[in-house]
Design an enzyme around this catalytic site. Sequence first.
Site, PDB file in Angstrom:
ATOM      1  N   SER A 146     -29.140  20.443  29.651  1.00  0.00           N
ATOM      2  CA  SER A 146     -28.782  20.091  28.271  1.00  0.00           C
ATOM      3  C   SER A 146     -29.668  20.859  27.285  1.00  0.00           C
ATOM      4  O   SER A 146     -29.655  22.092  27.300  1.00  0.00           O
ATOM      5  CB  SER A 146     -28.866  18.575  28.100  1.00  0.00           C
ATOM      6  OG  SER A 146     -28.222  18.175  26.918  1.00  0.00           O
ATOM      7  N   ASP A 222     -17.849  15.882  30.889  1.00  0.00           N
ATOM      8  CA  ASP A 222     -19.115  15.610  30.198  1.00  0.00           C
ATOM      9  C   ASP A 222     -18.816  14.973  28.843  1.00  0.00           C
ATOM     10  O   ASP A 222     -18.051  15.519  28.043  1.00  0.00           O
ATOM     11  CB  ASP A 222     -19.871  16.936  30.014  1.00  0.00           C
ATOM     12  CG  ASP A 222     -21.281  16.750  29.488  1.00  0.00           C
ATOM     13  OD1 ASP A 222     -21.456  16.054  28.462  1.00  0.00           O
ATOM     14  OD2 ASP A 222     -22.207  17.305  30.088  1.00  0.00           O
ATOM     15  N   HIS A 254     -22.605  13.946  32.043  1.00  0.00           N
ATOM     16  CA  HIS A 254     -23.845  14.583  31.573  1.00  0.00           C
ATOM     17  C   HIS A 254     -25.087  14.015  32.272  1.00  0.00           C
ATOM     18  O   HIS A 254     -26.207  14.442  31.975  1.00  0.00           O
ATOM     19  CB  HIS A 254     -23.965  14.349  30.066  1.00  0.00           C
ATOM     20  CG  HIS A 254     -24.854  15.323  29.350  1.00  0.00           C
ATOM     21  ND1 HIS A 254     -24.548  16.653  29.202  1.00  0.00           N
ATOM     22  CD2 HIS A 254     -26.067  15.170  28.732  1.00  0.00           C
ATOM     23  CE1 HIS A 254     -25.512  17.264  28.530  1.00  0.00           C
ATOM     24  NE2 HIS A 254     -26.453  16.389  28.240  1.00  0.00           N
TER      25      HIS A 254
END
Lengths: 276, 276
Positions: A146, A222, A254
């Site tokens: 991320s 996600d 995610h």
Amino acid sequence: MDTVSENRCFGGTQGVYTHASSACNCDMTFGLFLPEEADDGPVPLLWYLSGLTCTHENAMTKAGAQAWAADQGIALIFPDTSPRGDDVADDDAYDLGKGAGFYVNATQDPWAPHFRMWDYVVEELPALVGREFALDMERQAITGHSMGGHGALTIAMNNPGRFKSVSAFSPICNPMGSDWGRKQLTAYLGGTETAWARHDASHLMREVGFDGPVLMDTGSTDQFIDLLRPEVMADAIATRRQPATFRLQKGYDHSYFFVSTFMEEHVAFHAEALFA
Amino acid sequence: MDTVSENRCFGGTQGVYTHASSACNCDMTFGLFLPEEADDGPVPLLWYLSGLTCTHENAMTKAGAQAWAADQGIALIFPDTSPRGDDVADDDAYDLGKGAGFYVNATQDPWAPHFRMWDYVVEELPALVGREFALDMERQAITGHSMGGHGALTIAMNNPGRFKSVSAFSPICNPMGSDWGRKQLTAYLGGTETAWARHDASHLMREVGFDGPVLMDTGSTDQFIDLLRPEVMADAIATRRQPATFRLQKGYDHSYFFVSTFMEEHVAFHAEALFA
């Protein structure tokens, strides 16, 4: 440098250490996994940069990376994601301030005095661990999740020759075009977008690329995919003709359940480059 | 039963569910990992009972078990370690009350109204998940860590025929002889030691044994080893001539870095029994 803890783990040692950081002007904490091969001499090092809200601890306890790093004889380093301490500016939002350093050197108040995660990860921490541990700093690779995927990609492309390979899990691909980016880049770097470009992985991919293998995985479902903008990165890879593997993994989100699922492949990918 | 979350994980699904428990007289939460094979029909089930202070979440995020369970096509269940909620009695100590159910049915106040983790894990939860998920309840195995190792061993030996195999990571082996045991057994069951015996794994090993393979791992430098008393279990195994593998692992401690290191071997051990 002080030792916070050392636990035996997959035949090696999972350590946690603190030190006074001159880059961040505060005490910083990081995790380091050394495989048992480090008893006999320097081993390659894989950086893992974490995402929003994380400390050094999240990936260290949840990503399952030590199993595969031990198999391959590779060390892992888990830096924190921002400066820490009562003196450090913060924001009520989870995505600005502590836990959200975005791997830049802030130039704007109130962030500039401490938020220098770029210098910390690119300069200070490598120098420290290269001195203190049995690490072969000629053989480094980098990954992240991320915001940490953003950090891994931008640091790798801005420092040619430093890393043998780069990968990312659900990276923030295009912060200049996303609310996970424009907000933070404005706060940390000011409103002049030319100062942002070297911190946009898709822009870098289009302009600079990476001289080595590239691997990216993102969950097809996600929950933050519209903020990650993998489509901009995919276009940049293809436009540049960058050798890369870019994957959307069906049904994954995610979370660290996603990261841990594909960690074995990412560590093996880096091992192939590190031991080439 | 309500779904709290479901995340795709190693090709299967890591779910978290809540339900009203009649055994514990409160809402209870558990984690369940289903491998992708569960899409095609019932799969074997491995129980993982957690230790002091844990919820359903610790092992689910830190033990790395899903990787190996997915390889083997086995489901994993992660129950909580005590009743929960504002109505449930608690104690300031970390090792009594919430997070410290010790896998018994409490008979003493203030614990008796909710602390019935034995009935919950032995009766209510198996009935629920056997009904709600694609699980082959004829093929169950059980493991656990610390207090959960105590639970796994005592539940397995008290329910002959239920589990194909039993293992434990750093189990509390002899609670009748330890401050991790005497305090809690007194609080939950009262001062009559005859009521404690069926909750002492070493006593059970000596008197009853287990009709199947047994595996136990404890770190040789576990910081709590004097409370775990593995020497009493080792003596019981040898005295009974119980087929078992009992190991002290050099240099490891009580943490999840230890558990995750040996998880692959434990899951493979159970798979061999479950698919025999």
